[in-house]
Design an enzyme around this catalytic site. Structure first.
Site, PDB file in Angstrom:
ATOM      1  N   GLU A  38       0.818  -1.222   0.000  1.00 52.70           N
ATOM      2  CA  GLU A  38       0.000   0.000   0.000  1.00 52.70           C
ATOM      3  C   GLU A  38       0.851   1.272   0.000  1.00 52.70           C
ATOM      4  O   GLU A  38       0.619   2.221   0.743  1.00 52.70           O
ATOM      5  CB  GLU A  38      -0.964  -0.039   1.201  1.00 52.70           C
ATOM      6  CG  GLU A  38      -1.857  -1.269   1.182  1.00 52.70           C
ATOM      7  CD  GLU A  38      -2.780  -1.399   2.380  1.00 52.70           C
ATOM      8  OE1 GLU A  38      -2.825  -0.472   3.200  1.00 52.70           O
ATOM      9  OE2 GLU A  38      -3.451  -2.438   2.504  1.00 52.70           O
ATOM     10  N   GLU A  40      -5.392 -10.778  -1.862  1.00 58.91           N
ATOM     11  CA  GLU A  40      -6.286 -10.628  -0.704  1.00 58.91           C
ATOM     12  C   GLU A  40      -7.758 -10.639  -1.131  1.00 58.91           C
ATOM     13  O   GLU A  40      -8.579  -9.915  -0.618  1.00 58.91           O
ATOM     14  CB  GLU A  40      -5.950  -9.341   0.050  1.00 58.91           C
ATOM     15  CG  GLU A  40      -4.503  -9.255   0.506  1.00 58.91           C
ATOM     16  CD  GLU A  40      -4.202  -8.033   1.346  1.00 58.91           C
ATOM     17  OE1 GLU A  40      -5.148  -7.399   1.851  1.00 58.91           O
ATOM     18  OE2 GLU A  40      -3.012  -7.695   1.514  1.00 58.91           O
TER      19      GLU A  40
HETATM   20  O1  G3I Z   1      -3.957 -11.120  18.147  1.00 59.16           O
HETATM   21  C1  G3I Z   1      -4.359  -9.960  18.880  1.00 59.16           C
HETATM   22  C2  G3I Z   1      -5.101 -10.365  20.152  1.00 59.16           C
HETATM   23  O2  G3I Z   1      -4.187 -11.074  21.003  1.00 59.16           O
HETATM   24  C3  G3I Z   1      -5.638  -9.122  20.853  1.00 59.16           C
HETATM   25  O3  G3I Z   1      -6.401  -9.508  21.978  1.00 59.16           O
HETATM   26  C4  G3I Z   1      -6.526  -8.335  19.856  1.00 59.16           C
HETATM   27  C5  G3I Z   1      -7.101  -7.082  20.467  1.00 59.16           C
HETATM   28  O4  G3I Z   1      -6.038  -6.145  20.613  1.00 59.16           O
HETATM   29  O5  G3I Z   1      -5.733  -7.959  18.705  1.00 59.16           O
HETATM   30  C6  G3I Z   1      -5.287  -9.112  18.015  1.00 59.16           C
HETATM   31  O6  G3I Z   1      -4.526  -8.706  16.909  1.00 59.16           O
HETATM   32  C7  G3I Z   1      -5.332  -8.145  15.853  1.00 59.16           C
HETATM   33  C8  G3I Z   1      -5.070  -8.981  14.584  1.00 59.16           C
HETATM   34  O7  G3I Z   1      -5.745  -8.389  13.459  1.00 59.16           O
HETATM   35  C9  G3I Z   1      -5.569 -10.423  14.739  1.00 59.16           C
HETATM   36  O8  G3I Z   1      -6.958 -10.412  14.901  1.00 59.16           O
HETATM   37  C10 G3I Z   1      -4.849  -6.717  15.641  1.00 59.16           C
HETATM   38  O9  G3I Z   1      -5.222  -5.928  16.760  1.00 59.16           O
HETATM   39  C11 G3I Z   1      -5.521  -6.151  14.380  1.00 59.16           C
HETATM   40  O10 G3I Z   1      -4.978  -4.870  14.088  1.00 59.16           O
HETATM   41  C12 G3I Z   1      -5.243  -7.079  13.198  1.00 59.16           C
HETATM   42  O11 G3I Z   1      -5.947  -6.565  12.074  1.00 59.16           O
HETATM   43  C13 G3I Z   1      -5.458  -7.043  10.809  1.00 59.16           C
HETATM   44  C14 G3I Z   1      -5.220  -5.802   9.924  1.00 59.16           C
HETATM   45  O12 G3I Z   1      -4.813  -6.230   8.613  1.00 59.16           O
HETATM   46  C15 G3I Z   1      -4.122  -4.916  10.498  1.00 59.16           C
HETATM   47  O13 G3I Z   1      -2.900  -5.622  10.535  1.00 59.16           O
HETATM   48  C16 G3I Z   1      -6.522  -7.939  10.176  1.00 59.16           C
HETATM   49  O14 G3I Z   1      -6.631  -9.166  10.911  1.00 59.16           O
HETATM   50  C17 G3I Z   1      -6.131  -8.272   8.744  1.00 59.16           C
HETATM   51  O15 G3I Z   1      -7.182  -8.983   8.076  1.00 59.16           O
HETATM   52  C18 G3I Z   1      -5.856  -6.984   7.958  1.00 59.16           C
HETATM   53  O16 G3I Z   1      -5.396  -7.364   6.695  1.00 59.16           O
HETATM   54  C19 G3I Z   1      -5.040  -6.269   5.830  1.00 59.16           C
HETATM   55  C20 G3I Z   1      -3.775  -6.646   5.087  1.00 59.16           C
HETATM   56  O17 G3I Z   1      -2.751  -6.969   6.015  1.00 59.16           O
HETATM   57  C21 G3I Z   1      -3.365  -5.534   4.149  1.00 59.16           C
HETATM   58  N1  G3I Z   1      -4.457  -5.202   3.213  1.00 59.16           N
HETATM   59  C22 G3I Z   1      -5.730  -4.870   3.893  1.00 59.16           C
HETATM   60  C23 G3I Z   1      -6.157  -6.025   4.777  1.00 59.16           C
HETATM   61  C24 G3I Z   1      -7.537  -5.823   5.406  1.00 59.16           C
HETATM   62  O18 G3I Z   1      -7.532  -4.712   6.232  1.00 59.16           O
END
Ligand code: G3I
Length: 365
Positions: free
Chosen positions: A159, A276
């Site tokens: 991105e 994705e």
């Molecule tokens: O694993 C922790 C958990 O231990 C904790 O209790 C919880 C609450 O804080 O957070 C959990 O981690 C989260 C993780 O997803 C797993 O669920 C993170 O906070 C959260 O920020 C993370 O979000 C991910 C997001 O990217 C940001 O990294 C999404 O799962 C993921 O689907 C999303 O994927 C992105 C791609 O990487 C890039 N393109 C867009 C796409 C969709 O947004």
């Protein structure tokens, strides 16, 4: 349960998926097997996974094993997963994804080495023009060399194009760019290539898919200019990765504009990945069955256009079944109904989208 659907099954299922009169076949009679169907046309098919989900849900892991020739760590290889503190690495989750892939004879698509999100707080505080080079190169050398020969391809920069940041070069004014200038992109790719010369190195981005969305058409232009610049400077880039986050609320406009864009990328000698793919049903009305039909039509229309370009070598969905999708958390429906963006449902049954995908993969459309 037939693991190798007959053509009749696929056509009947696909017919149901895209609105034609449904045939007698039911999901329980046959399953599309993406991995096998894709392989017949020289295409890799995979999905994003979370290792802890794979280890906790054996039925889901079995579905992933059957359907996927590529695993992408949804979060396990991001900075905030790998780098809990300065100077520290936690490879446990990433290693598990690599082990799961090896166990199912699948490739790994690494995600992602330089992104403006998932940056741990300590990095945001430490990153500046005097520290940026060491932070970026140190991370990439450590991570990519650890998985050399085990990760087939990488989202090196994720991105990195954002025209709304009003830079003449169309680049996102990310923390990496603010610290290192636009050359951070070149540096990231050169460093990843140094760490693993065999890995295929990609630039990933969203918002390139729709012909009738002006900012996406403009982003395509900025992307092509950026890619040409990288290649002209001898940057070791191998692929453009379209994320493919689609929206069932938008009429599918995957037309000649998208086809032309993909042709231009291919003319640069680059491979193209869809990394994705999912179809959000967050805002469309209707009961699950009606929404599933709309979602299936979007999968069908997008893939039918994209797979005309032979440079498209890999398609990964962002998850495989509605049982485990991050859209449940981040993009819930206002009516409280579960979201249904993926090819298989919460019971791991194929949805019309699965048959629509299978139909495109078999070329029977
Ligand atoms: O694993 C922790 C958990 O231990 C904790 O209790 C919880 C609450 O804080 O957070 C959990 O981690 C989260 C993780 O997803 C797993 O669920 C993170 O906070 C959260 O920020 C993370 O979000 C991910 C997001 O990217 C940001 O990294 C999404 O799962 C993921 O689907 C999303 O994927 C992105 C791609 O990487 C890039 N393109 C867009 C796409 C969709 O947004």
């Amino acid at each position: 349960m037939a693991l190798t659907p007959t053509r009749r099954d696929l056509l009947a299922g696909a017919a149901a998926a895209i609105g034609a009169p449904s045939a007698s076949v039911t999901a329980s009679q046959s399953y599309p097997v993406f991995r096998a169907l894709a392989a017949r046309r020289g295409l890799l098919w995979g999905s994003a996974v979370e290792p802890q989900v794979m280890d906790a849900d054996a039925d889901f892991a079995a579905l992933v094993r059957r359907e996927c020739a590529v695993l992408t760590p949804e979060n396990a290889m991001k900075w905030n997963a790998l780098r809990p503190a300065p100077g520290q690495f936690d490879f446990s989750a990433a290693d598990r994804v690599v082990a799961l892939a090896r166990a199912q004879n699948a490739y790994v698509h690494g995600h992602c080495l330089a992104w403006h999100e998932a940056m741990p707080d300590w990095l945001m505080q430490a990153l500046n023009p005097s520290t940026g080079r060491e932070l970026l190169t140190g991370h990439i050398l450590s991570v990519v060399s650890r998985y050399a020969g085990q990760v087939r391809s990488w989202d090196v920069v994720n991105e990195g194009v954002e025209r709304a940041d009003y830079r003449p070069d169309g680049l996102r004014a990310s923390p990496w760019l603010k610290a290192l200038g636009p050359g951070y992109i070149d540096l990231a790719f050169h460093t990843a290539h140094e760490a693993d010369p065999r890995a295929r190195l990609g630039f990933a981005d969203y918002g390139l898919e729709y012909d009738d969305v002006r900012w996406m058409v403009e982003k395509r232009c900025a992307m092509l200019i950026m890619l040409k610049g990288l290649l002209a400077r001898g940057v070791p880039i191998d692929a453009l990765a379209l994320q493919g986050h689609l929206d069932a609320a938008r009429p599918p406009s995957f037309g000649p504009g998208l086809g032309e864009f993909l042709d231009r990328v291919a003319d640069l000698g680059l491979e193209i990945y869809v990394t994705e793919l999912d179809v959000s049903d967050q805002t469309i009305p209707g009961d699950p069955a009606a929404r599933d039909q709309v979602v299936a039509g979007v999968y069908h229309a997008f893939l039918e256009r994209v797979l005309r370009q032979p440079a498209v070598r890999m398609v990964n969905t962002w998850g495989l079944a509605d049982r485990h999708t991050s859209k449940t958390t981040f993009f819930p429906r206002a009516d409280g109904q579960p979201v249904r963006p993926l090819p298989f449902d919460a019971d791991l049954q194929p949805k019309p989208a699965a048959f629509a995908i299978a139909e495109v993969l078999t070329g029977a459309y």
